[in-house]
Design a protein around this motif. Structure first.
Motif, PDB file in Angstrom:
ATOM      1  N   UNK A  95     119.777  79.498  45.304  1.00  0.00           N
ATOM      2  CA  UNK A  95     119.943  79.112  46.709  1.00  0.00           C
ATOM      3  C   UNK A  95     121.395  78.740  46.905  1.00  0.00           C
ATOM      4  N   UNK A  96     121.935  79.026  48.059  1.00  0.00           N
ATOM      5  CA  UNK A  96     123.314  78.664  48.318  1.00  0.00           C
ATOM      6  C   UNK A  96     123.764  79.075  49.695  1.00  0.00           C
ATOM      7  N   UNK A 105     128.006  79.789  58.548  1.00  0.00           N
ATOM      8  CA  UNK A 105     127.310  79.722  57.261  1.00  0.00           C
ATOM      9  C   UNK A 105     125.809  79.514  57.476  1.00  0.00           C
ATOM     10  N   UNK A 106     125.028  79.983  56.546  1.00  0.00           N
ATOM     11  CA  UNK A 106     123.593  79.720  56.546  1.00  0.00           C
ATOM     12  C   UNK A 106     123.131  79.587  55.101  1.00  0.00           C
ATOM     13  N   UNK A 107     122.056  78.826  54.921  1.00  0.00           N
ATOM     14  CA  UNK A 107     121.542  78.546  53.563  1.00  0.00           C
ATOM     15  C   UNK A 107     120.498  79.599  53.225  1.00  0.00           C
ATOM     16  N   UNK A 108     120.647  80.199  52.054  1.00  0.00           N
ATOM     17  CA  UNK A 108     119.795  81.335  51.716  1.00  0.00           C
ATOM     18  C   UNK A 108     119.075  81.120  50.395  1.00  0.00           C
ATOM     19  N   UNK A 109     117.952  81.837  50.319  1.00  0.00           N
ATOM     20  CA  UNK A 109     117.260  82.005  49.042  1.00  0.00           C
ATOM     21  C   UNK A 109     117.514  83.456  48.618  1.00  0.00           C
ATOM     22  N   UNK A 132     116.868  80.328  54.852  1.00  0.00           N
ATOM     23  CA  UNK A 132     116.026  79.115  54.759  1.00  0.00           C
ATOM     24  C   UNK A 132     116.807  77.880  55.215  1.00  0.00           C
ATOM     25  N   UNK A 133     117.684  78.103  56.170  1.00  0.00           N
ATOM     26  CA  UNK A 133     118.487  76.983  56.667  1.00  0.00           C
ATOM     27  C   UNK A 133     117.608  75.874  57.222  1.00  0.00           C
TER      28      UNK A 133
END
Length: 655
Positions: A95-96, A105-109, A132-133
């Motif tokens: 994840x990052x 920016x967005x948080x991803x799996x 998965x933000x």
């Protein structure tokens, strides 16, 4: 099969397998699914990838996938490491943060799997990314909330806040618990919470009861003593709440403890100060009471002493001799009534209710009332109304005299007092108290005096309250009336107008009167007394000699002893039985009540009559089965005792 499903199947049947897979991948909008060559360049691009990352297929195919990484991740070699790990391990998951086309920016799996040909040679990578933000923000909010709560709980030092498992073992520990109880978290977690209880509470099973009450009733809330690590005790306020899961199953307890020692000590100091103040007020009241009682008793003693001196005159006529003897007798009764009033106020003398006709009793008191108010005051007693009450006759007479004397004192230069009685069917609401249903007899004492000011009217029934000068009264008169009314199930009311006068109304519950009812004393006086053997127990020699003489004058055989021990010894050894034991209550050694009990146990059937003017022993006993003749007793009282003895069947006696 529906027409829509048939149409879809026919369309797919006409499409090759690779094309069907492409259609499937492009239909997925919630995941970015695309291929990379072995060097990391984008080879395919689905609709989900376009949606997440903002690039169209023709913009991104052929570009290196590292452009989706942040600058810091690229500088750290994260894209190359991801491909290397996927090739080496067969998959890569992480994840990052990733970067969209617009720079946000967005948080991803991320999942990267290697793609191999039929020979097992690496030809590229399949990459699946999900935004998965929202999930990450929710998790972060939860973590932040839990952290803030942990910091909050740990920051509270005035309360011990911790949790227990269902068996009572400690599962966490805050800084307040350490400060209050002295244990560090490493020392106490896993231990049973009962170690904080006193030894006596543990022996009584209080820790187990606390958890049981919390589980069954939803809360356990007490104030009690607890023990610190160093063994010292502290006053604690304790709250235990049960913790249940979504299924309602008990999974533990939340426990909050506060150190209340300083507050408890302060309350004790306040209580001690209050007791000291009460004692000071009591001594002040005693000082005020002493002067008033001395004044009243000196007046009574003056009558007795003067009458006794006049009786010594040899030239006194029989009529005057009879008058002075009556004066001594009546004054002694009034002195006894004053003593009785004081004891009743002190709640040391119970009332002795009897049925009597109020109107007849008021008429019988006419002479005493007129003598009490003097010649300057006109007393009018309305014709008595028939009506009986069940109350203490002596206390009723005292109450009526108190009202009369109070009216007299309000008319120093003379006036009128009217006494009347009537029946009321309901007790009205008086002095802020609610009314009561039933039949009551209302006795009114009305004067034409100066009246009572409203501020004074609020306090006239308070004990020791008086507007009279020093040594002019006890301040107990109206409080005695109030106490008598209340203890008799009635009430006292007052109305007053300055310069016009005052009306006191005494309400007493009515009862049905038995016209044939006669007092025990009257029955005894009319009977022929038999000669009985009386054991007199009295430690005061003057009283003992007087009582022995009184019994002997009435034809009784008297043996007098000075103590309870001597009485028991005589009962053991006497050759002849006794018919009656007449004993004082307050004596050194065995008191009269204990003597009576021993006689009742050892010589069942031997009659015992106790006598006392004031006895804390009897006052503290809510019930005792023995007869009591109060001092000062008279010939009439002794006749009542002997009349009962003559009419009784007798007992086993003693030998």
């Amino acid at each position: 099969m529906s027409d829509t499903r048939m149409s879809l199947k026919q369309n797919l049947d006409g499409v090759g397998g690779d094309r069907r897979f492409e259609l499937l991948v492009n239909a997925v909008k919630d995941y970015a699914i695309y291929l990379l060559d072995r060097d990391g360049y984008v080879a395919s691009w689905n609709a989900g990838a376009e949606r997440f990352k903002g690039y169209k297929a023709d913009e991104i195919i052929g570009e290196h996938f590292s452009r989706f990484y942040t600058d810091e991740d690229r500088e750290a070699g994260a894209p190359e490491r991801a491909l290397a790990l996927a090739a080496e391990r067969g998959t890569f998951e992480s994840e990052g943060w990733r970067v969209r086309k617009d720079g946000t920016r967005f948080w991803t799996s991320v999942v990267i799997d290697p793609v191999l040909d039929e020979n097992g040679t690496l030809i590229g990578f399949a990459k699946v990314t999900r935004d998965i933000t929202d999930k990450r923000d929710a998790q972060r909010a939860l973590i932040d909330s839990e952290e803030r709560f942990r910091l909050l709980v740990q920051g509270v030092r005035d309360y011990a806040i911790y949790m227990l498992d269902p068996k009572g073992h400690i599962s966490n520990w805050n800084s307040g618990a350490e400060a209050i109880k002295g244990y560090s978290a490493e020392e106490i977690i896993g231990e049973h919470f009962s170690r904080f209880y006193t030894e006596e509470d543990r022996q009584a099973g209080e820790p187990e009861r606390a958890l049981r009450v919390a589980a069954e009733e939803g809360k356990y809330d007490v104030e009690s003593w607890r023990v610190r690590k160093d063994g010292t005790r502290f006053r604690a306020g304790v709250l235990i709440d049960p913790i249940r899961n979504e299924a309602g199953e008990l999974i533990g307890f939340a426990k909050v403890t506060r150190d209340l020692t300083e507050r408890w000590q302060a309350e004790q100091q306040v209580e001690r100060a209050r007791e000291a103040m009460a004692q000071a007020q009591k001594m002040e009241a005693v000082g005020r009471l002493t002067g008033g009682v001395a004044h009243d008793f000196n007046n009574l003693l003056t009558i007795i002493r003067s009458s006794a001196d006049l009786l010594k005159m040899p030239t006194l006529s029989p009529e005057k001799r009879e008058r002075y003897l009556d004066a001594i007798s009546d004054t002694a009764d009034r002195a006894a009534a004053l003593t009785s009033q004081l004891l009743a106020f002190a709640r040391r003398q119970p009332l002795k209710p009897e049925v009597f006709d109020v109107g007849a009793r008021i008429e019988a008191m006419r002479q005493m009332i007129e003598a009490s108010v003097g010649s300057t005051i006109q007393v009018t007693i309305d014709p008595p109304k028939p009506g009986a009450v069940n109350a203490d006759l002596n206390q009723f007479e005292t109450a009526l005299l108190n009202l009369v004397v109070n009216a007299r004192d309000a008319m120093p230069v003379g006036g009128n007092i009217t006494i009347s009685s009537s029946t009321v069917h309901n007790l009205p609401a008086v002095r802020g108290h609610g009314g009561t249903t039933g039949d009551f007899l209302a006795v009114k004492v009305e004067d034409s005096g100066s009246g009572i000011a409203p501020d004074t009217l609020k306090h006239i029934f308070d004990p020791f309250f008086t507007t009279k000068g020093l040594n002019k009264g006890t301040g107990l008169g109206l409080s005695q009336v109030h106490g008598f009314a209340k203890q008799s199930g009635g009430e006292i009311d007052v109305s007053s107008r300055i310069g016009v006068g005052t009306i006191f109304t005494l309400y007493l519950p009515m009862v049905q009167r038995d016209p044939d009812q006669l007092s025990v004393t009257r029955l005894a006086g009319e009977q022929q007394l038999a000669t009985r053997r009386v054991l007199l127990v009295e430690d005061n020699e003057n009283v003992g000699q007087f009582a022995r003489g009184m019994f002997e004058e009435l034809g009784q055989i008297v043996t007098w002893v000075l103590s309870g021990e001597a009485a028991l010894e005589l009962l053991e050894t006497a050759s002849e039985k006794f018919d009656l034991v007449f004993s004082d209550v307050i004596m050194p050694g065995i008191n009269g009540l204990e003597l009576a009990r021993q006689i009742n146990e050892r010589w069942h059937g031997l009659r015992v009559v106790l006598t006392s003017g004031y006895s804390h022993v009897l006052a503290e006993e809510s019930y005792h089965p023995f007869e009591l003749l109060r001092k000062p007793y008279s010939v009439k009282g002794i006749l009542g005792v002997l009349g009962d003895a003559s009419s009784s069947e007798g007992g086993e006696g003693t030998s």
